[in-house]
Design a protein around this motif. Structure first.
Motif, PDB file in Angstrom:
ATOM      1  N   UNK A   1       0.842  -1.204   0.000  1.00 37.88           N
ATOM      2  CA  UNK A   1       0.000   0.000   0.000  1.00 37.88           C
ATOM      3  C   UNK A   1       0.870   1.244   0.000  1.00 37.88           C
ATOM      4  N   UNK A   2       0.358   2.285  -0.642  1.00 38.59           N
ATOM      5  CA  UNK A   2       0.980   3.595  -0.648  1.00 38.59           C
ATOM      6  C   UNK A   2       0.154   4.503   0.263  1.00 38.59           C
ATOM      7  N   UNK A   3       0.776   5.004   1.328  1.00 44.06           N
ATOM      8  CA  UNK A   3       0.089   5.868   2.286  1.00 44.06           C
ATOM      9  C   UNK A   3       0.543   7.312   2.110  1.00 44.06           C
ATOM     10  N   UNK A   4      -0.412   8.195   1.872  1.00 45.15           N
ATOM     11  CA  UNK A   4      -0.153   9.634   1.801  1.00 45.15           C
ATOM     12  C   UNK A   4      -1.154  10.305   2.734  1.00 45.15           C
ATOM     13  N   UNK A   5      -0.667  11.143   3.634  1.00 45.02           N
ATOM     14  CA  UNK A   5      -1.548  11.779   4.613  1.00 45.02           C
ATOM     15  C   UNK A   5      -2.649  12.577   3.914  1.00 45.02           C
ATOM     16  N   UNK A   6      -3.889  12.347   4.370  1.00 46.82           N
ATOM     17  CA  UNK A   6      -5.023  13.074   3.821  1.00 46.82           C
ATOM     18  C   UNK A   6      -5.640  12.448   2.591  1.00 46.82           C
ATOM     19  N   UNK A   7      -5.094  11.294   2.155  1.00 49.63           N
ATOM     20  CA  UNK A   7      -5.632  10.611   0.976  1.00 49.63           C
ATOM     21  C   UNK A   7      -5.892   9.148   1.301  1.00 49.63           C
ATOM     22  N   UNK A   8      -6.859   8.527   0.616  1.00 50.50           N
ATOM     23  CA  UNK A   8      -7.063   7.083   0.817  1.00 50.50           C
ATOM     24  C   UNK A   8      -5.817   6.310   0.373  1.00 50.50           C
TER      25      UNK A   8
END
Length: 201
Positions: free
Chosen positions: A76-83
């Motif tokens: 998974x790719x986690x970016x703050x403020x995005x799903x």
């Protein structure tokens, strides 16, 4: 792409995906869950101590007959403020390759992997990947995941924050080769995927 960014013109995938080694380090003996349970069959205190370390009894391990000890489920790719953007690694490699990530230039992101350990304790599990653009290596990542007991639970590892490069020169498609390998050199999973760096999502 990351804090580990480096340029290289060599195109040897096998060399690129070799983990670093420590001189003089000797890998310990590997035992299956059945062997550990035989060792403490008549020792209740040892059994309780093992359970306190997270080593389950054979009946709880859920090993089944799957020959793959480590089964990698998702990246998974986690970016703050995005799903989160999820790459389903239970699919075939062809399908994985056909669905690239999109990463907005300049953002901070973290990769997360989710995996099962099925049949025996895995020691010194590492995640490695090599990123290439137009056949040239632009990044290599090597991260220690750790040692895990066989368990029906899903393990999760979140890696350190990385910075996507920004600027028109960095926009485009990138190819990645990833590997899960343990400290005795067993490759548990290897797969190819890709991502695009764009001006916006």
């Amino acid at each position: 792409m990351s804090h580990h960014q480096q340029q290289s013109s060599n195109g040897h995938d096998d060399d690129d995906l070799n983990p670093t080694t420590t001189a003089g380090y000797r890998v310990g003996e590997k035992k299956t869950m059945d062997q550990y349970n035989e060792l403490d069959a008549n020792d209740e205190s040892l059994r309780r101590w093992k359970e306190s370390l997270g080593i389950p009894a054979a009946s709880a391990a859920g090993a089944g007959n799957d020959p793959h000890n480590v089964q990698v489920m998702r990246l998974a790719l986690q970016v703050e403020g995005r799903p989160d953007v999820i790459l389903d690694l239970t699919q075939s490699d062809d399908l994985i390759k056909k669905h690239p990530f999109t990463i907005k230039e300049g953002v901070e992101y973290r990769l997360r992997v989710e995996f099962h350990v099925r049949n025996s304790i895995v020691s010194g599990l590492k995640y490695l990947h090599v990123v290439k653009r137009k056949g040239m290596r632009v990044d290599k990542m090597e991260a220690m995941i750790g040692s895990y007991a066989a368990s029906p639970d899903l393990y999760t590892k979140i890696f350190q924050t990385e910075d996507a490069p920004s600027g028109i020169l960095f926009r485009g498609s990138y190819d990645v080769k990833s590997k899960f390998i343990d400290d005795d050199g067993t490759v548990h999973r290897e797969w190819n995927w890709s991502f695009d760096i764009k001006k916006d999502w």
